[in-house]
Design a protein around this motif. Sequence first.
Motif, PDB file in Angstrom:
ATOM      1  N   HIS A  89       4.006  -6.866   2.089  1.00 42.79           N
ATOM      2  CA  HIS A  89       2.642  -7.443   1.549  1.00 42.79           C
ATOM      3  C   HIS A  89       1.590  -6.933   2.502  1.00 42.79           C
ATOM      4  O   HIS A  89       0.462  -6.756   2.190  1.00 42.79           O
ATOM      5  N   ASP A  90       1.754  -7.085   3.837  1.00 40.23           N
ATOM      6  CA  ASP A  90       0.828  -6.815   4.681  1.00 40.23           C
ATOM      7  C   ASP A  90       0.554  -5.593   4.648  1.00 40.23           C
ATOM      8  O   ASP A  90      -0.681  -4.802   4.754  1.00 40.23           O
ATOM      9  N   ALA A  91       1.666  -4.353   4.606  1.00 38.97           N
ATOM     10  CA  ALA A  91       1.476  -3.018   4.328  1.00 38.97           C
ATOM     11  C   ALA A  91       0.648  -2.563   3.159  1.00 38.97           C
ATOM     12  O   ALA A  91      -0.660  -1.896   3.328  1.00 38.97           O
ATOM     13  N   LEU A  92       0.572  -3.169   2.079  1.00 39.73           N
ATOM     14  CA  LEU A  92      -0.518  -2.964   0.930  1.00 39.73           C
ATOM     15  C   LEU A  92      -1.537  -3.607   1.184  1.00 39.73           C
ATOM     16  O   LEU A  92      -2.660  -2.936   0.654  1.00 39.73           O
ATOM     17  N   GLN A  93      -1.538  -4.585   1.876  1.00 36.02           N
ATOM     18  CA  GLN A  93      -3.083  -5.233   2.345  1.00 36.02           C
ATOM     19  C   GLN A  93      -3.870  -4.150   3.223  1.00 36.02           C
ATOM     20  O   GLN A  93      -4.928  -3.927   3.009  1.00 36.02           O
ATOM     21  N   GLN A  94      -3.045  -3.690   4.303  1.00 34.77           N
ATOM     22  CA  GLN A  94      -3.786  -2.761   4.947  1.00 34.77           C
ATOM     23  C   GLN A  94      -4.189  -1.397   4.258  1.00 34.77           C
ATOM     24  O   GLN A  94      -5.266  -1.041   4.336  1.00 34.77           O
ATOM     25  N   ILE A  95      -3.534  -1.177   3.352  1.00 33.70           N
ATOM     26  CA  ILE A  95      -3.662   0.129   2.554  1.00 33.70           C
ATOM     27  C   ILE A  95      -4.919  -0.195   1.976  1.00 33.70           C
ATOM     28  O   ILE A  95      -5.831   0.855   1.661  1.00 33.70           O
ATOM     29  N   ALA A  96      -5.017  -1.423   1.176  1.00 36.60           N
ATOM     30  CA  ALA A  96      -6.380  -1.694   0.292  1.00 36.60           C
ATOM     31  C   ALA A  96      -7.526  -1.809   1.345  1.00 36.60           C
ATOM     32  O   ALA A  96      -8.480  -1.426   0.872  1.00 36.60           O
ATOM     33  N   ASN A  97      -7.250  -2.200   2.436  1.00 36.38           N
ATOM     34  CA  ASN A  97      -8.425  -2.324   3.242  1.00 36.38           C
ATOM     35  C   ASN A  97      -8.935  -1.105   3.699  1.00 36.38           C
ATOM     36  O   ASN A  97      -9.969  -0.990   4.096  1.00 36.38           O
ATOM     37  N   LEU A  98      -8.510  -0.055   3.610  1.00 35.97           N
ATOM     38  CA  LEU A  98      -8.700   1.277   3.754  1.00 35.97           C
ATOM     39  C   LEU A  98      -9.158   2.239   2.659  1.00 35.97           C
ATOM     40  O   LEU A  98      -9.508   3.330   2.664  1.00 35.97           O
ATOM     41  N   GLY A  99      -9.410   1.448   1.462  1.00 41.33           N
ATOM     42  CA  GLY A  99     -10.164   2.011   0.458  1.00 41.33           C
ATOM     43  C   GLY A  99      -9.297   2.300  -0.646  1.00 41.33           C
ATOM     44  O   GLY A  99      -9.876   3.203  -1.698  1.00 41.33           O
ATOM     45  N   ILE A 100      -8.131   2.260  -0.480  1.00 44.69           N
ATOM     46  CA  ILE A 100      -7.154   2.577  -1.610  1.00 44.69           C
ATOM     47  C   ILE A 100      -6.720   1.539  -2.816  1.00 44.69           C
ATOM     48  O   ILE A 100      -6.350   0.580  -2.487  1.00 44.69           O
ATOM     49  N   LYS A 101      -7.236   1.973  -3.909  1.00 43.72           N
ATOM     50  CA  LYS A 101      -7.148   1.104  -5.010  1.00 43.72           C
ATOM     51  C   LYS A 101      -6.211   1.182  -6.037  1.00 43.72           C
ATOM     52  O   LYS A 101      -5.559   0.440  -6.691  1.00 43.72           O
ATOM     53  N   LYS A 102      -5.515   2.474  -6.059  1.00 47.05           N
ATOM     54  CA  LYS A 102      -4.673   2.892  -6.960  1.00 47.05           C
ATOM     55  C   LYS A 102      -3.608   3.780  -6.112  1.00 47.05           C
ATOM     56  O   LYS A 102      -3.983   4.845  -5.592  1.00 47.05           O
ATOM     57  N   LEU A 103      -2.240   3.103  -6.075  1.00 42.59           N
ATOM     58  CA  LEU A 103      -1.313   3.893  -5.466  1.00 42.59           C
ATOM     59  C   LEU A 103      -0.049   4.284  -6.298  1.00 42.59           C
ATOM     60  O   LEU A 103       0.483   3.479  -6.961  1.00 42.59           O
ATOM     61  N   ALA A 104       0.387   5.484  -6.168  1.00 45.50           N
ATOM     62  CA  ALA A 104       1.287   6.405  -6.942  1.00 45.50           C
ATOM     63  C   ALA A 104       2.525   6.169  -6.053  1.00 45.50           C
ATOM     64  O   ALA A 104       2.388   6.449  -5.092  1.00 45.50           O
ATOM     65  N   ILE A 105       3.659   5.622  -6.432  1.00 46.75           N
ATOM     66  CA  ILE A 105       5.004   5.594  -5.876  1.00 46.75           C
ATOM     67  C   ILE A 105       5.808   6.688  -6.587  1.00 46.75           C
ATOM     68  O   ILE A 105       6.121   6.440  -7.661  1.00 46.75           O
ATOM     69  N   LEU A 106       6.243   7.778  -5.821  1.00 46.83           N
ATOM     70  CA  LEU A 106       7.017   8.898  -6.047  1.00 46.83           C
ATOM     71  C   LEU A 106       8.421   8.642  -5.902  1.00 46.83           C
ATOM     72  O   LEU A 106       9.360   9.548  -5.691  1.00 46.83           O
ATOM     73  N   GLY A 107       8.887   7.533  -5.417  1.00 48.79           N
ATOM     74  CA  GLY A 107      10.320   7.347  -4.982  1.00 48.79           C
ATOM     75  C   GLY A 107      10.475   7.266  -3.513  1.00 48.79           C
ATOM     76  O   GLY A 107       9.573   7.289  -2.837  1.00 48.79           O
ATOM     77  N   GLY A 108      11.925   7.259  -2.975  1.00 50.12           N
ATOM     78  CA  GLY A 108      13.092   7.090  -3.834  1.00 50.12           C
ATOM     79  C   GLY A 108      13.132   5.641  -4.218  1.00 50.12           C
ATOM     80  O   GLY A 108      12.476   4.958  -4.328  1.00 50.12           O
ATOM     81  N   GLY A 109      14.551   5.687  -4.602  1.00 47.94           N
ATOM     82  CA  GLY A 109      15.037   4.130  -5.061  1.00 47.94           C
ATOM     83  C   GLY A 109      15.031   3.138  -4.311  1.00 47.94           C
ATOM     84  O   GLY A 109      15.011   2.188  -4.745  1.00 47.94           O
ATOM     85  N   ASN A 110      15.429   3.480  -3.262  1.00 47.87           N
ATOM     86  CA  ASN A 110      15.293   2.226  -2.057  1.00 47.87           C
ATOM     87  C   ASN A 110      13.894   1.864  -1.822  1.00 47.87           C
ATOM     88  O   ASN A 110      13.619   0.327  -1.786  1.00 47.87           O
ATOM     89  N   LEU A 111      12.816   2.816  -1.937  1.00 47.74           N
ATOM     90  CA  LEU A 111      11.514   2.229  -1.724  1.00 47.74           C
ATOM     91  C   LEU A 111      11.016   1.333  -2.789  1.00 47.74           C
ATOM     92  O   LEU A 111      10.337   0.535  -2.895  1.00 47.74           O
ATOM     93  N   VAL A 112      11.550   1.659  -4.119  1.00 51.66           N
ATOM     94  CA  VAL A 112      11.193   1.243  -5.380  1.00 51.66           C
ATOM     95  C   VAL A 112      11.739  -0.148  -5.426  1.00 51.66           C
ATOM     96  O   VAL A 112      11.128  -1.289  -5.883  1.00 51.66           O
ATOM     97  N   ALA A 113      13.049  -0.156  -4.830  1.00 53.64           N
ATOM     98  CA  ALA A 113      13.751  -1.497  -4.915  1.00 53.64           C
ATOM     99  C   ALA A 113      12.914  -2.334  -3.895  1.00 53.64           C
ATOM    100  O   ALA A 113      13.114  -3.682  -4.103  1.00 53.64           O
ATOM    101  N   SER A 114      12.611  -1.955  -2.704  1.00 55.69           N
ATOM    102  CA  SER A 114      11.968  -2.941  -1.653  1.00 55.69           C
ATOM    103  C   SER A 114      10.804  -3.302  -2.467  1.00 55.69           C
ATOM    104  O   SER A 114      10.480  -4.674  -2.322  1.00 55.69           O
ATOM    105  N   LEU A 115       9.916  -2.916  -2.908  1.00 57.62           N
ATOM    106  CA  LEU A 115       8.664  -3.094  -3.614  1.00 57.62           C
ATOM    107  C   LEU A 115       9.068  -4.270  -4.755  1.00 57.62           C
ATOM    108  O   LEU A 115       8.225  -5.216  -5.017  1.00 57.62           O
TER     109      LEU A 115
END
Length: 235
Positions: A140-166
């Motif tokens: 939650h904090d990570a994505l907020q930090q990313i948004a604060n840096l101007g990222i509005k659209k984030l593409a997630i390209l894997g792998g399965g553990n990253l997707v599962a965590s999110l």
Amino acid sequence: MSDRPLTTVILAMSADGKISDSVRSPILFGSPQDKTHLEQQVAAADAVITGAGTFRVKGTAMRILNPDLMAQREREGKPPQPVQIVASASGNLDRNIPFFQQPISRWLLTTPTGAEPWQNHPGFDKILATQTPSGSVDWHDALQQIANLGIKKLAILGGGNLVASLLAEDLIDELWLTICPLLLGGSAAPTPVDGSGFSTQTAPRLELLEVKTIDAEVFLHYRLRRQQESTSPRS
């Protein structure tokens, strides 16, 4: 969702639901049409994020090569390439792979401990460090930090553990899944969602937005139903 980017998972999988073979070969099995589709989706993003396992296997970033897509991004006031984010709690990454020579903007998403080896190293342009009390990445904090840096659209390209965590944190909005006409099998072969899994009662529910068929491949576009939208499974 205003405090985080719109998140879209983009993966190709075999007809039996594997995103690689049992030895995690870096060879892509999608068709040229799937590669075009992936490039289009990446071009629409401000940044892409890859988990450490997938990063270690591939060793390179998913760059946009189509000059029309790069020109489109420039017309929209964006750099030719999206930011490339690597998610690694440990920060234990090979510094000698081609990724670090590619002409891209590189960010590392890690924990305070994982950030330490990279503090005085030029490999990453930005280091984002965040941690839960248990020592894992605080998504939650990570994505907020990313948004604060101007990222509005984030593409997630894997792998399965990253997707599962999110998914476990209800932080994925959409998925693009390409079903490719082959069977990989193998109990050790990774899937789009690895991790510990979900029960049928807690499994995230999807809404199908679009289906496209090109030759022998099927492109599925889903929206994640938010947890407050979920109801008990239908009989």
